[in-house]
Design a protein around this motif. Sequence first.
Motif, mmCIF file in Angstrom:
data_model
loop_
_atom_site.group_PDB
_atom_site.id
_atom_site.type_symbol
_atom_site.label_atom_id
_atom_site.label_comp_id
_atom_site.label_asym_id
_atom_site.label_seq_id
_atom_site.Cartn_x
_atom_site.Cartn_y
_atom_site.Cartn_z
ATOM 1 N N THR A 102 32.782 0.951 42.252
ATOM 2 C CA THR A 102 33.413 -0.454 43.272
ATOM 3 C C THR A 102 33.054 -1.824 43.062
ATOM 4 O O THR A 102 33.259 -3.101 42.818
ATOM 5 N N ARG A 106 34.637 -4.528 41.719
ATOM 6 C CA ARG A 106 34.998 -5.747 42.485
ATOM 7 C C ARG A 106 33.910 -6.857 42.624
ATOM 8 O O ARG A 106 33.995 -7.936 42.348
ATOM 9 N N PHE A 217 34.985 5.464 48.769
ATOM 10 C CA PHE A 217 34.393 3.742 48.648
ATOM 11 C C PHE A 217 34.770 2.345 49.320
ATOM 12 O O PHE A 217 35.625 3.240 49.599
ATOM 13 N N TYR A 218 33.931 2.015 49.344
ATOM 14 C CA TYR A 218 34.003 0.152 50.021
ATOM 15 C C TYR A 218 35.141 -0.094 49.362
ATOM 16 O O TYR A 218 36.177 -0.490 50.211
ATOM 17 N N GLY A 219 35.500 0.027 47.706
ATOM 18 C CA GLY A 219 36.611 -1.229 47.203
ATOM 19 C C GLY A 219 37.825 0.281 48.498
ATOM 20 O O GLY A 219 38.622 -1.118 48.112
ATOM 21 N N GLN A 220 37.753 1.287 48.165
ATOM 22 C CA GLN A 220 39.123 1.781 48.736
ATOM 23 C C GLN A 220 39.551 1.469 50.153
ATOM 24 O O GLN A 220 40.782 0.637 50.480
ATOM 25 N N TYR A 238 30.777 -7.580 47.601
ATOM 26 C CA TYR A 238 32.136 -6.780 47.161
ATOM 27 C C TYR A 238 33.194 -7.302 47.544
ATOM 28 O O TYR A 238 34.135 -7.439 47.397
#
Length: 304
Positions: A102, A106, A217-220, A238
């Motif tokens: 991430t 990001r 994950f944070y990105g998801q 992020y």
Amino acid sequence: MRRLLFLNGIKAFEAAARSGSFAAAGSELNVSAAAVSRLVHLLEERLGVALFERKANRLALTSAGRAYQSGLTPIFDALASLTAQVTASAGTRVLTIGVGPTFAMRWLIPRLADFRKEQPDIEVRITTGGAAAPFADDWSCGIKLGSGEWPDLVAEPLFAADLQPVCAPRLASQLKRPADLRGPNLLRVAHAAEDWPLWLKAAGASRLTARGPEFQFYGQALQAAADGLGVAMGIRPYIDDDIAAGRLVAPFSLSVPKGMRWYLVYRSFRTSQRDFAAFRRWIIQAASRPAGRGKASKVRQMAD
């Protein structure tokens, strides 16, 4: 004249001290555990000092052993790095950065073009093992989230890891105060279960419980929030670019420290390498700059 004592024994001792066992050292050096034990014993005889206390189920370093190993490991790391530089193809300059997926997507990758403009001859390789992945010997450096305490590594702070809920602009218009949040709409990250309770407690809404979809994950979770699925707990850095561009909105101004920071981590001998030194200067400067300018979202003050 330089006096070098029994290099095979020194290698065996350093590997055993670092790994914690003769068996692990033997596996690393492609010899038997018994061979490692013999080499270490011979080294102790030549030095005239005990390096290990042999216990029933484990090895324990003596004070002399700890002092010897703390000096040897950086020397072997530097030797491995020097060997890699000497044997590399002519003109090839490689920088390997260990970073979670991430953070790479990001923050780091969107900014790498700037580094390439400054250092076009350095080939950057990104390896993504996740924040909890151990620091690999072949990494030039890593970017990790934590307390800043990693044995044998230098850790330089880059960012504060502050928490702030974010969502799509359409959903943000329905959120006037934290009490408007609903448990099923609060998106979760599997390895960060403490994020929502920490922020909700600070917001005076600890009775709420996050029960929304869970992501690895944070990105998801942030992508799901941008697509209107719910409210994600954002973590800096992020969310900064998405907020600046208007893709995400922070409906409340309250930002809560996660209790960790992002660090640039590396072995101390790397400071003498020009490619790493160039990257270190660049990333520290990049981390100090604000997020990209764009259609900034309006952050609403949190109601009492």
